[in-house]
Design a protein around this motif. Structure first.
Motif, PDB file in Angstrom:
ATOM      1  N   ARG A 289       0.837  -1.194   0.000  1.00  0.00           N
ATOM      2  CA  ARG A 289       0.000   0.000   0.000  1.00  0.00           C
ATOM      3  C   ARG A 289       0.879   1.252   0.000  1.00  0.00           C
ATOM      4  O   ARG A 289       2.104   1.152   0.100  1.00  0.00           O
TER       5      ARG A 289
ATOM      6  N   ASN B 266      -7.854   2.625  -6.152  1.00  0.00           N
ATOM      7  CA  ASN B 266      -8.341   1.898  -4.983  1.00  0.00           C
ATOM      8  C   ASN B 266      -9.559   1.062  -5.340  1.00  0.00           C
ATOM      9  O   ASN B 266     -10.532   1.613  -5.842  1.00  0.00           O
TER      10      ASN B 266
ATOM     11  N   ASN C 147      -6.024  -0.928  -5.082  1.00  0.00           N
ATOM     12  CA  ASN C 147      -4.866  -0.596  -5.913  1.00  0.00           C
ATOM     13  C   ASN C 147      -4.501  -1.739  -6.868  1.00  0.00           C
ATOM     14  O   ASN C 147      -5.144  -2.787  -6.872  1.00  0.00           O
TER      15      ASN C 147
ATOM     16  N   GLU D 287      -6.611   0.230  -0.198  1.00  0.00           N
ATOM     17  CA  GLU D 287      -5.753   1.223   0.467  1.00  0.00           C
ATOM     18  C   GLU D 287      -6.432   1.598   1.781  1.00  0.00           C
ATOM     19  O   GLU D 287      -7.365   2.406   1.808  1.00  0.00           O
ATOM     20  N   THR D 288      -5.980   1.007   2.868  1.00  0.00           N
ATOM     21  CA  THR D 288      -6.680   1.171   4.140  1.00  0.00           C
ATOM     22  C   THR D 288      -6.557   2.601   4.691  1.00  0.00           C
ATOM     23  O   THR D 288      -7.386   3.036   5.470  1.00  0.00           O
TER      24      THR D 288
END
Ligand SMILES: *Cc1c(COP(=O)(O)O)cnc(C)c1O
Length: 523
Positions: A221, A244, A246, A252-253
């Motif tokens: 990420r 996202n 990705n 993508e936290t």
């Protein structure tokens, strides 16, 4: 062996295996040998029979063509056979599983096709008076509503004609917004993660921005401390382009924090929506702080890709960017729907026009058909099943292949080439997959993973199809791990064997040149 002017043998090369034995015709069973159309050309032959024109004085003012047109001369049956033979060499989603990661090669429902062929949609012309196409304009508006609802965004531009074109739309809107702020000359930097699709940096550069790469972290990420460091050091941020989920197939936290950081730095957040299929109905990008995002109708919303039909990449925009959207767009007033076509009045802040007309009507009909046939609950299930299928593949293959990152994936499974023995490369596995009757997966992308193999099954594959594919890939992977040299020669069963890809990329032969008289004599 006789070579044609492209450096291709004029008759197929015979091999040592029984299935490679030479035939007189060059065909093998149902596989028809087919030369280039120009090689079958007989000047004067034609598929149409027109009466001779009565000589009339030319009205071309002397600029008419004197030389031969140089179109190949073929009869109608010869022409049809040529293209049917070529078409049978194509791999197609209607033929088998198409595991290309990042491309979302899902089934194209036939209901979409039926709706797109309704005469009220297929037989209209963009120059027709708007009063006569109210239904079509209404359909575009309804699709726009669905897109805004699904993404949680207030505006959408329908005219971009592909994902990359949608990126251009979003980035031009960002540039226009910066111009309006008087900051176009001072804000030049666009941040792009190292794993990004090539179109992202290309689009930013095309719009005159400087591309600045941000690293990926060990989890695949965005590297948050690298991003923060970059934002502290610079004061010329125009925005970020981020996908996202990705291109490593991961969510993508930290996306909300990324959006906040970019906004605090005075920039805009472009989200590449190519992977929307993994989250449609479950996550609204508008809630994540996105300013612009394209949606590939040919990925998430099941319209055909490439040769199957033109693409379409509507771009949703936030309130901050909506005033700068391109023309034309549709407004509804007491007289019905109308296209706003000039950059004046309600469109006075628009950055201009990207396409001759309003976008890809046929694709709009297909995408809306898909949405209506699934409904809101069905679209949510699309995302869930797409993610489930990808995780099934990852789970089935991880004992023989190396997943690039730990944990569950989203809609695609990413492997590195760590599992292969010395000398066996990703491309050898891809070529062996052709022998098994599959189009290869996406390979060597994303660049952040060594020898990447990126597999996206989509929700439209059954468990039986997934198992068939995994059986084939598992067997190939076992050979790769064992260093089986036979992989280096694959494909064995394809009409063309291993091609010189370097030569093809560096020195492509794109034009047919007729053989010289000496060459013809030599044959
Ligand atoms: C497919 C894709 C694009 C480009 O979309 P096109 O419709 O092919 O122009 C951009 N970014 C990502 C991540 C993609 O997968």
């Amino acid at each position: 062996m006789t070579m044609n002017t492209q450096g291709r043998p004029t008759t197929p090369v015979s091999g040592t295996q029984p299935h490679e034995a030479e035939t007189v015709s060059g065909s093998k069973g149902l596989y028809q040998f087919e030369p280039l159309i120009f090689e079958t050309d007989r000047w004067g032959k034609t598929g149409v029979d027109l009466p001779k024109a009565k000589r009339k004085a030319s009205r071309m003012g002397g600029v008419e063509r004197k030389a031969k047109v140089d179109l190949p001369g073929l009869s109608e049956p010869e022409t049809i056979r040529h293209y049917v033979r070529l078409s049978q060499r194509n791999y197609a989603i209607d033929l088998g599983l198409f595991p290309l990661g990042s491309c979302t090669m899902k089934h194209n429902p036939r209901l979409n096709e039926k709706m797109a062929r309704l005469p009220g949609f297929s037989d209209i012309h963009p120059m027709q008076p708007q009063a006569t196409v109210q239904g079509a304009l209404g359909l575009i508006e309804e699709l726009a509503d669905w897109l805004k609802t699904l993404t949680g965004m207030p505006a959408v531009s329908m005219s971009p004609k592909a994902g990359a074109h949608g990126e251009l739309c979003g980035m031009l809107a960002i540039r226009q917004a910066l111009l309006a702020r008087g900051e176009a000359d001072t804000r030049k930097r666009v941040l792009v993660p190292a794993s990004a699709h090539g179109t992202n940096p290309a689009t930013a550069a095309q719009c005159g921005f400087i591309v600045d790469e941000i690293d990926a972290d060990k989890r695949g990420r965005v590297h948050m401390s690298h991003l923060r460091e970059k934002l502290e050091k610079t004061d010329d941020i125009a925005g970020i382009m981020l996908t996202n989920p990705n291109t490593c197939g991961l969510f993508e936290t930290d996306i909300k924090e990324i959006a906040d950081l970019i906004h605090e730095a005075g920039g805009y957040f472009y989200c590449d929506g190519a992977n929307f299929n993994a989250i449609v109905g479950r996550v609204r990008p508008g809630d994540l702080g996105v300013d612009a995002m394209h949606i590939n109708l040919h990925k998430t919303f099941s319209t055909p890709h490439g040769g199957g039909g033109p693409g379409s990449g509507p771009t949703v925009l936030s309130d901050a960017l909506a005033p700068y959207a391109p023309v034309p767009f549709i407004l509804k007033d007491e007289n019905g729907f109308r296209l706003v076509e000039e950059t004046e009045e309600e469109a006075s802040e628009s950055f201009g026009r990207m396409t001759a007309f309003h976008g890809q009507m046929g694709m709009f009909v297909r995408a809306l058909t898909y949405m209506l046939s699934h409904g809101a609950d069905g679209l949510k299930q699309v995302a869930e099943d797409a993610v489930l299928n990808a995780n099934y593949i990852q789970a089935r293959l991880k004992s023989v292949m190396t997943p690039a990152f730990d944990g569950y994936c989203m809609h695609e499974a990413l492997f590195s080439d760590k599992f292969t023995a010395d000398g066996i490369e990703t491309i050898d596995i891809a070529k062996a997959l052709i022998d098994e009757g599959y189009h290869p997966m996406t390979m060597y992308f994303p660049l952040v993973v060594h020898g990447a193999l990126l597999i996206e099954p989509t929700e439209t594959e059954s468990k039986a199809e997934l198992d068939r594919f995994c059986d084939a890939l598992q067997a190939i992977a076992a050979k790769a791990a064992a260093g089986d040299e036979s992989l280096k020669g694959a494909p064995y069963h394809a009409p063309m064997r291993r091609l010189d890809e370097t030569q093809a990329a560096r020195k492509p032969v794109l034009k047919w040149t007729p053989p010289s008289p000496e060459q013809i004599a030599a044959e």
